[in-house]
Design a protein around this motif. Structure first.
Motif, mmCIF file in Angstrom:
data_model
loop_
_atom_site.group_PDB
_atom_site.id
_atom_site.type_symbol
_atom_site.label_atom_id
_atom_site.label_comp_id
_atom_site.label_asym_id
_atom_site.label_seq_id
_atom_site.Cartn_x
_atom_site.Cartn_y
_atom_site.Cartn_z
ATOM 1 N N VAL A 158 0.832 -1.205 0.000
ATOM 2 C CA VAL A 158 0.000 0.000 0.000
ATOM 3 C C VAL A 158 0.868 1.257 0.000
ATOM 4 C CG1 VAL A 158 -0.196 0.102 2.520
ATOM 5 C CG2 VAL A 158 -1.985 1.113 1.093
ATOM 6 N N LEU A 159 2.056 1.187 0.634
ATOM 7 C CA LEU A 159 2.957 2.341 0.625
ATOM 8 C C LEU A 159 3.513 2.590 -0.777
ATOM 9 C CD1 LEU A 159 4.926 1.751 3.947
ATOM 10 C CD2 LEU A 159 3.192 3.488 3.515
ATOM 11 N N LEU A 160 3.880 1.528 -1.483
ATOM 12 C CA LEU A 160 4.370 1.682 -2.855
ATOM 13 C C LEU A 160 3.267 2.187 -3.779
ATOM 14 C CD1 LEU A 160 6.609 -1.493 -3.296
ATOM 15 C CD2 LEU A 160 7.346 0.880 -3.043
ATOM 16 N N TYR A 161 2.049 1.697 -3.563
ATOM 17 C CA TYR A 161 0.918 2.158 -4.377
ATOM 18 C C TYR A 161 0.686 3.652 -4.167
ATOM 19 C CZ TYR A 161 -3.908 2.874 -5.842
ATOM 20 O OH TYR A 161 -5.040 3.369 -6.429
ATOM 21 N N THR A 162 0.676 4.077 -2.930
ATOM 22 C CA THR A 162 0.472 5.499 -2.627
ATOM 23 C C THR A 162 1.609 6.345 -3.179
ATOM 24 O OG1 THR A 162 -0.631 4.812 -0.581
ATOM 25 C CG2 THR A 162 -0.032 7.130 -0.781
ATOM 26 N N LEU A 163 2.838 5.833 -3.064
ATOM 27 C CA LEU A 163 3.984 6.570 -3.593
ATOM 28 C C LEU A 163 3.900 6.698 -5.107
ATOM 29 C CD1 LEU A 163 6.720 7.916 -3.077
ATOM 30 C CD2 LEU A 163 7.781 5.654 -3.263
ATOM 31 N N SER A 164 3.452 5.643 -5.784
ATOM 32 C CA SER A 164 3.307 5.703 -7.242
ATOM 33 C C SER A 164 2.300 6.771 -7.650
ATOM 34 C CB SER A 164 2.877 4.335 -7.778
ATOM 35 O OG SER A 164 3.822 3.349 -7.457
ATOM 36 N N ILE A 165 1.186 6.833 -6.945
ATOM 37 C CA ILE A 165 0.179 7.861 -7.229
ATOM 38 C C ILE A 165 0.762 9.249 -7.008
ATOM 39 C CG2 ILE A 165 -2.055 8.797 -6.518
ATOM 40 C CD1 ILE A 165 -2.247 6.180 -8.067
ATOM 41 N N LEU A 166 1.494 9.406 -5.909
ATOM 42 C CA LEU A 166 2.107 10.702 -5.591
ATOM 43 C C LEU A 166 3.081 11.129 -6.682
ATOM 44 C CD1 LEU A 166 2.520 12.891 -3.320
ATOM 45 C CD2 LEU A 166 4.449 11.506 -2.553
ATOM 46 N N VAL A 167 3.930 10.205 -7.114
ATOM 47 C CA VAL A 167 4.927 10.527 -8.140
ATOM 48 C C VAL A 167 4.259 10.861 -9.461
ATOM 49 C CG1 VAL A 167 6.779 9.540 -9.533
ATOM 50 C CG2 VAL A 167 6.786 9.204 -7.064
ATOM 51 N N LEU A 168 3.267 10.113 -9.871
ATOM 52 C CA LEU A 168 2.591 10.353 -11.148
ATOM 53 C C LEU A 168 1.850 11.688 -11.151
ATOM 54 C CD1 LEU A 168 1.231 6.783 -11.973
ATOM 55 C CD2 LEU A 168 3.026 8.037 -13.180
ATOM 56 N N ILE A 169 1.219 12.041 -10.051
ATOM 57 C CA ILE A 169 0.492 13.309 -9.987
ATOM 58 C C ILE A 169 1.453 14.474 -10.149
ATOM 59 C CG2 ILE A 169 -0.806 14.842 -8.458
ATOM 60 C CD1 ILE A 169 -2.211 12.399 -7.333
ATOM 61 N N TRP A 170 2.536 14.467 -9.368
ATOM 62 C CA TRP A 170 3.458 15.604 -9.442
ATOM 63 C C TRP A 170 4.244 15.607 -10.748
ATOM 64 C CZ3 TRP A 170 1.403 15.814 -4.676
ATOM 65 C CH2 TRP A 170 1.404 17.063 -4.046
ATOM 66 N N ALA A 171 4.555 14.443 -11.292
ATOM 67 C CA ALA A 171 5.224 14.419 -12.593
ATOM 68 C C ALA A 171 4.326 15.029 -13.660
ATOM 69 C CB ALA A 171 5.593 12.980 -12.954
ATOM 70 N N SER A 172 3.047 14.757 -13.588
ATOM 71 C CA SER A 172 2.105 15.338 -14.553
ATOM 72 C C SER A 172 2.048 16.843 -14.414
ATOM 73 C CB SER A 172 0.708 14.723 -14.348
ATOM 74 O OG SER A 172 0.739 13.323 -14.523
ATOM 75 N N VAL A 173 1.999 17.322 -13.175
ATOM 76 C CA VAL A 173 1.952 18.774 -12.945
ATOM 77 C C VAL A 173 3.223 19.433 -13.478
ATOM 78 C CG1 VAL A 173 1.926 20.565 -11.166
ATOM 79 C CG2 VAL A 173 0.419 18.570 -10.959
ATOM 80 N N ILE A 174 4.378 18.836 -13.172
ATOM 81 C CA ILE A 174 5.647 19.417 -13.628
ATOM 82 C C ILE A 174 5.728 19.402 -15.150
ATOM 83 C CG2 ILE A 174 8.145 19.044 -13.653
ATOM 84 C CD1 ILE A 174 7.893 18.020 -10.770
ATOM 85 N N PHE A 175 5.275 18.331 -15.777
ATOM 86 C CA PHE A 175 5.323 18.237 -17.236
ATOM 87 C C PHE A 175 4.431 19.286 -17.894
ATOM 88 C CE2 PHE A 175 3.823 16.251 -21.255
ATOM 89 C CZ PHE A 175 5.047 16.254 -21.925
ATOM 90 N N VAL A 176 3.312 19.610 -17.253
ATOM 91 C CA VAL A 176 2.374 20.583 -17.817
ATOM 92 C C VAL A 176 2.908 22.001 -17.691
ATOM 93 C CG1 VAL A 176 0.080 21.625 -17.541
ATOM 94 C CG2 VAL A 176 0.335 19.130 -17.501
#
Length: 357
Positions: A158-176
């Protein structure tokens, strides 16, 4: 053969065994450091002498493997022991690599690098690692770290799952928000996010826009708060294990001795019957100590008493085979005795039979 096995497996219980342990630790450390030191442009030692020393060390380590196999009281336990497997690999890999390369005094790592063979180069680089892993059997507390991580791994998915969501959200924001001449792809945005979450910050990619700076600054705060969760879980698990370290180390040492002497969990009920002098189905402290001596499990009397108390869950002053197996071989307990529900059903069945009679 028994004395040789005790020197190899438990040197603390044999006279001058500590000397053997210290000498082997020195030789292992030397064999791990020599390839690294000789890989520099101007090696500190004579290459010919170093090659001779390495060959002697290879012979000593392979001799240890052969001696362990020859005097081991349980050959099956020998082959399933991860430490013995590592000793075998640590002895064979350098020998095979030396045969595959030219018989020159040039250090192995330089020869492998010159051949441009990545697999051989990887094996050569792994030699110091394999040699240092031979020291694991001399660190009895290492399995405490393994136990702590096994406990912490329950929360890992569950920690890895939450971390993956966190990384993908911020990567998307930074890319935009970042210009394409700075962050040209989503993979670069993911890279920047990962090194930020890991508090590494290589500096090869940095935000250039104001929006990107705000996003990365927020990510730094959020990731610092988030990373405290797994670190706290691992710390708590290790703290719990460390507080109980004396009992766990003693149980692990006894378990290994039972396995190395050829006994299995399924042999314990019959073993208890043999040493149960009064026939009450339980062993007293004196009977337990007699069993340990007969099985040649060498543990000082103080630790035997401590071990006996760890088995005596109900504090009755005696232990039965179920308590012994539950503490020493928990994985085999259900296989031998069944579940608690099975035992309750069995007791009810016996009571019904007695009532019918």
């Amino acid at each position: 053969a028994k004395n040789v096995w005790r020197v190899l497996e438990d040197p603390q219980t044999v006279k001058f065994g500590w000397l053997f342990s210290r000498v082997m630790a020195f030789l292992i450390s030397t064999s791990a450091m020599l390839p690294v030191l000789q890989s520099v442009e101007d090696p500190p030692f004579d290459p010919g002498t170093t090659l001779w020393v390495q060959n002697v060390l290879d012979f000593i380590f392979m001799l240890e493997v052969v001696m362990r196999f020859y005097v081991c009281p349980n050959r099956i336990a020998y082959f399933i022991d991860i430490y013995n497997f590592n000793d075998l690999v640590a002895g064979l890999v350098p020998f095979v690599v030396r045969l595959s390369l030219s018989r020159s005094t040039v250090p192995l790592i330089i020869q492998a690098d010159n051949q441009d063979d990545k697999m051989v180069l990887f094996l050569v680089c792994m030699i110091p690692v394999l040699r240092l892993l031979k020291l694991l059997r001399r660190f009895q507390t290492f399995h405490l770290i393994q136990r702590a991580f096994r406990l912490a791994l329950e929360a890992l998915p569950v920690l890895l799952y939450t971390l993956s969501i966190l990384v993908l959200i911020w990567a998307s924001v930074i890319f935009v928000v970042e210009p394409r001449d700075n962050i040209s792809s989503m993979s670069e945005a993911l890279w920047l996010t990962i090194v930020t979450v890991g508090t590494i910050g290589y500096g090869d990619k940095v935000p250039q826009s104001s929006e990107g700076s705000v996003a990365v600054s927020t990510l730094i705060v959020v990731s610092a708060l988030y990373m405290a969760i797994p670190i706290g879980i691992v710390g708590k698990a290790f703290g719990d294990v460390w507080d109980d370290r004396d009992k766990l180390l003693l149980l692990n040492r006894t378990r290994l001795k039972f396995m190395n002497t050829g006994y299995k969990a399924k042999d314990i009920p019959a073993m208890f019957c043999n040493f149960d002098a009064d026939g009450d189905g339980e062993l007293t402290l004196q009977e337990f100590m007699a069993m340990m001596r007969t099985l040649e499990i060498v543990i000082d009397d103080g630790r035997v008493v401590e071990l006996f108390r760890s088995f005596d869950y109900d504090g009755s002053g005696s232990i039965d085979d179920e308590e012994f197996v539950r503490a020493l071989f928990p994985a085999a307990y259900v296989e031998i005795y069944g579940t608690e529900d099975d035992k309750v059903l069995g007791d009810k069945h016996d009571e019904a039979e007695h009532s019918d009679i």
